[in-house]
Scaffold this motif. Structure first.
Motif, PDB file in Angstrom:
ATOM      1  N   THR A 172       0.893  -1.199   0.059  1.00  0.00           N
ATOM      2  CA  THR A 172      -0.052  -0.138   0.040  1.00  0.00           C
ATOM      3  C   THR A 172       0.953   1.091   0.085  1.00  0.00           C
ATOM      4  O   THR A 172       1.925   1.123   0.655  1.00  0.00           O
ATOM      5  N   ARG A 173       0.516   2.334  -0.900  1.00  0.00           N
ATOM      6  CA  ARG A 173       1.265   3.599  -0.795  1.00  0.00           C
ATOM      7  C   ARG A 173       0.395   4.685  -0.334  1.00  0.00           C
ATOM      8  O   ARG A 173      -0.661   5.255  -1.014  1.00  0.00           O
ATOM      9  N   GLY A 174       0.257   4.714   0.965  1.00  0.00           N
ATOM     10  CA  GLY A 174      -0.469   6.012   1.658  1.00  0.00           C
ATOM     11  C   GLY A 174      -0.070   7.286   1.431  1.00  0.00           C
ATOM     12  O   GLY A 174       1.274   7.510   1.531  1.00  0.00           O
ATOM     13  N   ALA A 175      -0.938   8.124   1.799  1.00  0.00           N
ATOM     14  CA  ALA A 175      -0.667   9.523   1.416  1.00  0.00           C
ATOM     15  C   ALA A 175      -0.311  10.199   2.790  1.00  0.00           C
ATOM     16  O   ALA A 175      -0.414   9.247   3.932  1.00  0.00           O
ATOM     17  N   ASN A 176      -0.142  11.368   3.189  1.00  0.00           N
ATOM     18  CA  ASN A 176       0.134  11.951   4.283  1.00  0.00           C
ATOM     19  C   ASN A 176      -1.123  11.684   5.347  1.00  0.00           C
ATOM     20  O   ASN A 176      -2.158  12.192   4.949  1.00  0.00           O
ATOM     21  N   THR A 177      -0.776  11.125   6.365  1.00  0.00           N
ATOM     22  CA  THR A 177      -2.083  10.796   7.202  1.00  0.00           C
ATOM     23  C   THR A 177      -1.869  11.537   8.598  1.00  0.00           C
ATOM     24  O   THR A 177      -0.784  12.145   9.054  1.00  0.00           O
ATOM     25  N   PHE A 178      -3.135  11.946   9.063  1.00  0.00           N
ATOM     26  CA  PHE A 178      -3.311  12.842  10.337  1.00  0.00           C
ATOM     27  C   PHE A 178      -4.218  11.973  11.060  1.00  0.00           C
ATOM     28  O   PHE A 178      -5.066  11.270  10.601  1.00  0.00           O
ATOM     29  N   GLY A 179      -4.236  12.712  12.432  1.00  0.00           N
ATOM     30  CA  GLY A 179      -5.310  11.920  13.243  1.00  0.00           C
ATOM     31  C   GLY A 179      -4.971  11.853  14.654  1.00  0.00           C
ATOM     32  O   GLY A 179      -3.861  12.283  14.927  1.00  0.00           O
ATOM     33  N   PRO A 180      -5.723  11.258  15.738  1.00  0.00           N
ATOM     34  CA  PRO A 180      -5.308  11.004  16.858  1.00  0.00           C
ATOM     35  C   PRO A 180      -4.015  10.112  17.154  1.00  0.00           C
ATOM     36  O   PRO A 180      -3.705   9.337  16.113  1.00  0.00           O
ATOM     37  N   TYR A 181      -3.230  10.387  18.128  1.00  0.00           N
ATOM     38  CA  TYR A 181      -2.193   9.318  18.585  1.00  0.00           C
ATOM     39  C   TYR A 181      -1.033   9.864  17.513  1.00  0.00           C
ATOM     40  O   TYR A 181       0.076   8.754  17.335  1.00  0.00           O
ATOM     41  N   GLN A 182      -0.846  10.707  16.733  1.00  0.00           N
ATOM     42  CA  GLN A 182       0.352  11.046  15.876  1.00  0.00           C
ATOM     43  C   GLN A 182       1.446  11.854  16.793  1.00  0.00           C
ATOM     44  O   GLN A 182       1.040  12.837  17.233  1.00  0.00           O
ATOM     45  N   TYR A 183       2.506  11.334  16.860  1.00  0.00           N
ATOM     46  CA  TYR A 183       3.627  11.845  17.691  1.00  0.00           C
ATOM     47  C   TYR A 183       3.791  13.605  17.127  1.00  0.00           C
ATOM     48  O   TYR A 183       3.914  13.706  15.874  1.00  0.00           O
ATOM     49  N   PRO A 184       3.972  14.352  18.060  1.00  0.00           N
ATOM     50  CA  PRO A 184       4.000  15.716  17.705  1.00  0.00           C
ATOM     51  C   PRO A 184       5.317  16.149  16.971  1.00  0.00           C
ATOM     52  O   PRO A 184       5.748  17.323  17.347  1.00  0.00           O
ATOM     53  N   GLU A 185       5.596  15.727  16.096  1.00  0.00           N
ATOM     54  CA  GLU A 185       6.735  15.954  15.320  1.00  0.00           C
ATOM     55  C   GLU A 185       6.440  16.225  13.896  1.00  0.00           C
ATOM     56  O   GLU A 185       6.905  17.031  13.053  1.00  0.00           O
ATOM     57  N   LYS A 186       5.350  15.649  13.558  1.00  0.00           N
ATOM     58  CA  LYS A 186       4.811  15.806  12.022  1.00  0.00           C
ATOM     59  C   LYS A 186       3.961  17.024  12.084  1.00  0.00           C
ATOM     60  O   LYS A 186       3.399  17.505  13.190  1.00  0.00           O
ATOM     61  N   VAL A 187       3.618  17.545  10.866  1.00  0.00           N
ATOM     62  CA  VAL A 187       3.393  18.977  10.811  1.00  0.00           C
ATOM     63  C   VAL A 187       1.955  19.207  11.401  1.00  0.00           C
ATOM     64  O   VAL A 187       2.019  20.279  12.241  1.00  0.00           O
ATOM     65  N   ILE A 188       1.061  18.201  11.175  1.00  0.00           N
ATOM     66  CA  ILE A 188      -0.205  18.879  12.015  1.00  0.00           C
ATOM     67  C   ILE A 188      -0.256  18.702  13.550  1.00  0.00           C
ATOM     68  O   ILE A 188      -0.629  19.684  14.068  1.00  0.00           O
ATOM     69  N   PRO A 189       0.118  17.715  14.166  1.00  0.00           N
ATOM     70  CA  PRO A 189       0.231  17.632  15.712  1.00  0.00           C
ATOM     71  C   PRO A 189       1.182  18.538  16.314  1.00  0.00           C
ATOM     72  O   PRO A 189       1.115  19.106  17.209  1.00  0.00           O
ATOM     73  N   LEU A 190       2.541  18.976  15.517  1.00  0.00           N
ATOM     74  CA  LEU A 190       3.495  19.812  15.791  1.00  0.00           C
ATOM     75  C   LEU A 190       2.778  21.065  15.805  1.00  0.00           C
ATOM     76  O   LEU A 190       2.858  21.821  16.739  1.00  0.00           O
ATOM     77  N   PHE A 191       2.091  21.568  14.834  1.00  0.00           N
ATOM     78  CA  PHE A 191       1.424  22.888  14.682  1.00  0.00           C
ATOM     79  C   PHE A 191       0.430  22.971  15.788  1.00  0.00           C
ATOM     80  O   PHE A 191       0.242  24.072  16.397  1.00  0.00           O
ATOM     81  N   VAL A 192      -0.394  22.002  15.971  1.00  0.00           N
ATOM     82  CA  VAL A 192      -1.592  22.341  16.911  1.00  0.00           C
ATOM     83  C   VAL A 192      -1.139  22.405  18.172  1.00  0.00           C
ATOM     84  O   VAL A 192      -1.257  23.228  19.058  1.00  0.00           O
ATOM     85  N   THR A 193      -0.148  21.397  18.553  1.00  0.00           N
ATOM     86  CA  THR A 193       0.442  21.646  20.099  1.00  0.00           C
ATOM     87  C   THR A 193       1.380  22.946  20.194  1.00  0.00           C
ATOM     88  O   THR A 193       1.230  23.198  21.436  1.00  0.00           O
ATOM     89  N   ASN A 194       2.137  23.158  19.282  1.00  0.00           N
ATOM     90  CA  ASN A 194       2.739  24.540  19.432  1.00  0.00           C
ATOM     91  C   ASN A 194       1.636  25.724  19.331  1.00  0.00           C
ATOM     92  O   ASN A 194       1.985  26.480  20.314  1.00  0.00           O
TER      93      ASN A 194
END
Ligand code: NAD
Ligand code: TYD
Length: 332
Positions: A172-194
């Protein structure tokens, strides 16, 4: 079905295990994870008492342990990986060891134990930057950074075990994924927590790079479908179909949190930064999958989850994370 899931203490893996146990009551899951900085047993806390679930602490590169964990399973879903581009750009050794070497160890064990299905969870990043159009499964691989190159190597290796050994691999070749439990280094959780901490949001370059965003539950449903109904030796793109620029994504996050755009801090671009990813997922759609979550709604849910789960992310943003953050972002 009895499954071996590797990397099940990570972001997609933990969501995938929950998905399997909820939607297939008869299934059993062994979770093999070495618990790197990104692996977190809190992510699977809610299933740990389930008699259908077992955790094995260990490395996918350990042949003896891998054979033990794989004993009696019907299928392997291989998610364990070093997964962050910026960390691969700092040092690639672990990416080669886990993403390439670990995949090779698993494939050898799966061949020896005659595993009936091996799902190699790859990424859209193996296609490299797409100036126009959307990548199809038959397109050549053209990775541009050490992370995507290591994933491309694993993707090709898995396919080679189908071609050479007839191990029933599916990729499987998945696209950029986001949602609960993503370590806060990837852009969405990083930006939300910042933003929740009123800290600057470091937007690389001109912020006009495009990613094809996919909600994690849609990604899990797609992997599950391919696991059960994908064709041997086939590849399936998993694209969310929402291509938006990083600067627009950033503004939306700030709007959802009621925070000012003045928190956006343009910083030096990532070296070798892929400009745009886009996937043609029509092959998977023909198999019966479609994303069930709109991007807008899923982003709102995700932002809300981080807002209400500070106890989950707060400890992750200390200690080693601080060291990484300073190295990655100071004087940028
Ligand atoms: P993650 O970093 O959140 O989790 C990776 C997990 O693998 C962690 O629990 C970690 O402890 C474990 N792990 C790492 N090295 C290991 C080793 N040597 N042995 C055993 N376990 C090990 O990653 P994720 O975002 O959940 O990604 C999971 C998979 O999906 C990866 O293969 C990644 O390449 C792929 N993928 C991710 C995305 C995305 O946007 N996150 C998109 C497409 C594909
Ligand atoms: P990321 O979440 O690291 O995923 P990937 O690199 O695998 O696509 O990054 C997504 C996009 O966000 C990518 O274009 C890089 C950009 N980005 C920033 O602008 N600032 C950041 O601090 C990070 C982590 C990413």
């Amino acid at each position: 079905m009895k499954l071996l899931v590797t990397g099940g203490a990570g972001f997609i893996g933990s969501n995938f295990i929950r998905h399997v146990l909820e939607t297939h009551p008869e299934d059993r899951v062994v979770n093999l994870d070495t618990l790197t900085y990104a692996g977190n047993l809190e992510n699977v806390r809610d299933v740990e008492g389930d008699p259908r679930y077992r955790f094995v602490h260990g490395d996918v590169g350990d042949p003896r342990l891998v054979r033990e964990a794989m004993g009696g399973v019907d299928a392997v879903v291989h998610l364990a990986a070093e997964s962050h581009v910026d960390r691969a750009n700092l040092a690639a050794g672990e990416f080669l060891r886990t993403n390439v070497g670990g995949t090779g160890t698993l494939l050898d064990a799966a061949r020896e134990l005659r595993i009936a299905r091996f799902v190699q969870v790859s990424t859209d990043e193996v296609y490299g930057s797409m100036a126009a159009g959307a990548a199809r499964e038959s397109d050549p691989l053209n990775p541009s950074n050490p992370y995507s190159a290591s994933k491309a190597a694993a993707d090709l290796l898995a396919r080679a075990y189908w071609i050479t050994h007839r191990l029933p691999v599916v990729v499987t070749r998945g696209a950029n994924t986001f949602g609960p439990y993503q370590y806060p280094e990837k852009v969405i959780p990083l930006f939300v927590t910042n933003a929740l901490e009123n800290r600057p949001l470091p937007l690389y370059g001109d912020g006009r790079q495009v990613r094809d965003w996919l909600y994690v539950l849609d990604h899990c449903a797609a992997i599950d479908l391919v696991l059960r109904h994908g064709g041997d030796g086939e590849i399936y793109n998993i694209g969310g179909g929402t291509g938006i620029e990083n600067r627009e994504l950033t503004r939306r996050i700030l709007r959802l949190l009621g925070k000012p755009e003045s928190l956006i801090q343009p910083v030096t671009d990532r070296p070798g930064h892929d400009r745009r990813y886009a996937l043609d997922a029509s092959k998977l759609r023909a198999l019966g999958w479609a994303p069930r979550h709109s991007f807008e709604q899923a982003l709102e849910t995700t932002v809300g989850w981080y807002r209400t789960h500070e106890a989950w992310w707060r400890p992750l943003r200390s200690g080693l994370f601080t060291q990484y953050y300073d190295r990655q972002y100071t004087n940028r």
